[in-house]
Every structure is written in structure tokens, then in C-alpha cells.
Design a protein around this motif. Structure first.
Motif, PDB file in Angstrom:
ATOM      1  N   LEU A 170       1.007   7.973   2.788  1.00 21.47           N
ATOM      2  CA  LEU A 170      -0.294   7.745   2.162  1.00 21.47           C
ATOM      3  C   LEU A 170      -0.391   8.426   0.801  1.00 21.47           C
ATOM      4  N   VAL A 171       0.030   9.690   0.740  1.00 22.14           N
ATOM      5  CA  VAL A 171      -0.022  10.403  -0.544  1.00 22.14           C
ATOM      6  C   VAL A 171       0.812   9.672  -1.584  1.00 22.14           C
ATOM      7  N   SER A 172       2.006   9.242  -1.201  1.00 27.61           N
ATOM      8  CA  SER A 172       2.877   8.536  -2.129  1.00 27.61           C
ATOM      9  C   SER A 172       2.263   7.218  -2.560  1.00 27.61           C
ATOM     10  N   PHE A 173       1.818   6.419  -1.599  1.00 27.29           N
ATOM     11  CA  PHE A 173       1.271   5.095  -1.908  1.00 27.29           C
ATOM     12  C   PHE A 173       0.061   5.201  -2.827  1.00 27.29           C
ATOM     13  N   ILE A 174      -0.852   6.092  -2.507  1.00 28.63           N
ATOM     14  CA  ILE A 174      -2.074   6.227  -3.313  1.00 28.63           C
ATOM     15  C   ILE A 174      -1.750   6.731  -4.710  1.00 28.63           C
ATOM     16  N   SER A 175      -0.809   7.653  -4.801  1.00 30.77           N
ATOM     17  CA  SER A 175      -0.481   8.211  -6.125  1.00 30.77           C
ATOM     18  C   SER A 175       0.256   7.221  -7.013  1.00 30.77           C
ATOM     19  N   GLN A 176       0.769   6.124  -6.452  1.00 31.16           N
ATOM     20  CA  GLN A 176       1.318   5.052  -7.279  1.00 31.16           C
ATOM     21  C   GLN A 176       0.199   4.243  -7.925  1.00 31.16           C
ATOM     22  N   VAL A 177      -0.975   4.269  -7.295  1.00 31.42           N
ATOM     23  CA  VAL A 177      -2.110   3.472  -7.759  1.00 31.42           C
ATOM     24  C   VAL A 177      -2.992   4.257  -8.717  1.00 31.42           C
ATOM     25  N   MET A 178      -3.293   5.503  -8.347  1.00 28.59           N
ATOM     26  CA  MET A 178      -4.223   6.312  -9.140  1.00 28.59           C
ATOM     27  C   MET A 178      -3.755   7.754  -9.140  1.00 28.59           C
ATOM     28  N   THR A 179      -4.043   8.452 -10.209  1.00 23.04           N
ATOM     29  CA  THR A 179      -3.716   9.872 -10.290  1.00 23.04           C
ATOM     30  C   THR A 179      -4.683  10.660  -9.418  1.00 23.04           C
ATOM     31  N   LEU A 180      -4.127  11.509  -8.568  1.00 24.76           N
ATOM     32  CA  LEU A 180      -4.913  12.421  -7.752  1.00 24.76           C
ATOM     33  C   LEU A 180      -4.995  13.758  -8.463  1.00 24.76           C
ATOM     34  N   VAL A 181      -6.151  14.372  -8.425  1.00 22.98           N
ATOM     35  CA  VAL A 181      -6.362  15.636  -9.119  1.00 22.98           C
ATOM     36  C   VAL A 181      -6.736  16.715  -8.104  1.00 22.98           C
ATOM     37  N   PRO A 182      -6.628  18.004  -8.485  1.00 23.37           N
ATOM     38  CA  PRO A 182      -6.914  19.079  -7.535  1.00 23.37           C
ATOM     39  C   PRO A 182      -8.291  18.931  -6.879  1.00 23.37           C
TER      40      PRO A 182
END
Length: 251
Positions: A203-215
Motif C-alpha cells: 500500500l505504501v509503495s502503490f500510493i507513493s507512486q500516485v502522490m507524495t506522502l508527507v510527514p
């Protein structure tokens, strides 16, 4: 380690839960300020808040096969994503408000992943390094509007529809955690994270391909079967092994 965000004497601070006391942090752990002060406050003297202030909650739909079956929907081939706004977040013991004109409001117990740092295009193998820890989330949903609208934005986005907490557990393996929800003490959901279709690293990988996750961003990993309605006066409690319990009344 359990990270808490709390209100005491009119000031919002971060700390580390140590038994029945809170050890204060020198600053904001999401800004890299992790020094521990000598000062301690009794847990009974603070109000626990949502443990982070996400810029967004990225939620995953139909991530348990038996939940997909109970809703009559096919299994997704890829994670099914939607967003909940930060304005939906409330903390432990804060009320979930039943919106006027809504016919059915449901609970959904979920494991929440809290992001440590700026994350873009991470591989599943890199995911763990970008996770600060885990907490409980209740993906409260206006079910009648979800069915009516087809897309899920309105049904998931009302103020107070994202209870979060009670703290962030930083030392936890999310692979096989008992996850439960009770309403007024009656067990409604009872499952394990091992039944997730897409696991946390995916999930972390898939989502981070779509949008940048921030702290401080939160990933809600989906709910197990047993969803159902609540009404004003009910009390919902999400409990996840290794983390604790998140309780919120409905008003």
C-alpha cells in the motif's frame, strides 16, 4: 514506543507514553525534533488528541476479501483509493456528529499507517523506512450517500468522520494483528490484518507512486467484515492488538 499528542494547560505538545505518565518531547517529531525532556505529566492530567495532523488521509477500499463479499463487490485488482480530508479528524473520546439529513451512518475499524517522512515512488522493500508507526482509525461512513453518489467523497468526508488514535505505536509488525470494533460493548467486527488483500508495504509503495506522502499523513488500510450502523447515543470502540483502543461516542 508510544507517541502521543496531547493538550495540557492550554498547550498542545507531543510526548512518549510511559505507563501512566507522559514524558514530554522537546518539539514536533514530524519535524525531526525528537529530544526527550526531563519533565513528566500524569496521563490523567492531559487530554489525548489525534496523534498526528495529516495533510491527507489516503484510504483503501475493499482490502479484506470477506468485506468485499458482504458488500457484493468484486475483489479489486489494485488497491482502491479514496481520500478523507484532514478536517474529518477527531481524537479519542471526541464525538462523531451524526449529520442532518443522512439516513445511515456506519462504523469501519481500520489499522492506520502514519508516515514518517516525505515519501515518493518507494518500493515495497523501502516502505518500512518511511513508516513512523501505527494507530487506530474509524472510517465513519454515510452509507446511504455512498450508495447514492457512487463515488465516495461526500459519504466519507463529513467533519468528525475520521476518529484517530489514541497514540502512534512505533514498534509493531502489522502483518497479523487482531482488529475489533464494539458498539456499546457489543462485538461487531472481529478479524485480523493477516486477511488484508494488499499488505502495508504494498500500500505504501502503490500510493507513493500516485502522490507524495508527507510527514504525518495517514494511510487507512481498509476494514474487515461486520460493518453496520450506529445512532446518536451509541459508543464505538476500535481495538487493535499491540496498539490499544480508540473510543468515540455518536452525537
Amino acid at each position: 514506543m508510544r507517541l502521543v499528542r496531547f493538550l495540557a494547560e492550554g498547550k498542545v505538545s507531543y510526548g512518549i507514553l510511559a505507563g501512566e505518565k507522559v514524558r514530554l518531547l522537546a518539539g514536533d517529531p514530524f519535524q525531526g525534533e525528537t529530544g526527550v525532556r526531563e519533565e513528566e505529566i500524569p496521563l490523567a492530567a492531559v487530554q489525548l488528541l489525534a496523534p498526528c495532523v495529516p495533510s491527507k488521509i489516503v484510504a483503501v477500499g475493499l482490502n479484506y476479501a470477506d468485506h468485499a463479499a458482504e458488500t457484493g463487490q468484486p475483489l479489486p485488482e489494485q488497491p482502491m483509493l479514496f481520500l478523507k480530508p484532514p478536517t474529518a479528524v477527531v481524537g479519542p473520546e471526541e464525538p462523531v456528529l451524526y449529520p442532518a439529513g443522512v439516513g445511515r451512518v456506519d462504523y469501519e475499524a481500520e489499522l492506520a499507517v502514519v508516515i514518517r517522512d516525505r515519501t515518493k515512488a518507494a518500493s515495497p522493500e523501502e516502505a518500512a523506512a518511511h513508516i513512523l508507526g501505527y494507530t487506530c482509525l474509524n472510517d465513519v461512513t454515510a452509507r446511504d450517500l455512498q450508495v447514492k453518489d457512487v463515488q465516495w467523497t461526500r459519504s466519507k468526508s463529513y467533519d468528525t468522520f475520521a476518529p484517530l488514535g489514541p497514540w502512534i505505536e512505533t514498534e509493531l509488525d502489522p502483518g497479523d494483528l487482531a482488529i475489533k470494533l464494539t458498539v456499546n460493548g457489543v462485538l461487531k467486527q472481529n478479524s485480523s490484518t493477516r486477511f488484508m488483500i494488499f499488505k502495508v508495504p504494498q500500500l505504501v509503495s502503490f500510493i507513493s507512486q500516485v502522490m507524495t506522502l508527507v510527514p504525518g499523513d495517514v494511510i487507512a488500510t481498509g476494514t474487515p467484515p461486520g460493518i453496520g450502523p450506529v445512532k446518536p447515543g451509541d459508543v464505538m470502540t476500535v481495538t487493535i492488538a499491540g496498539i490499544g483502543s480508540l473510543t468515540n461516542p455518536v452525537k
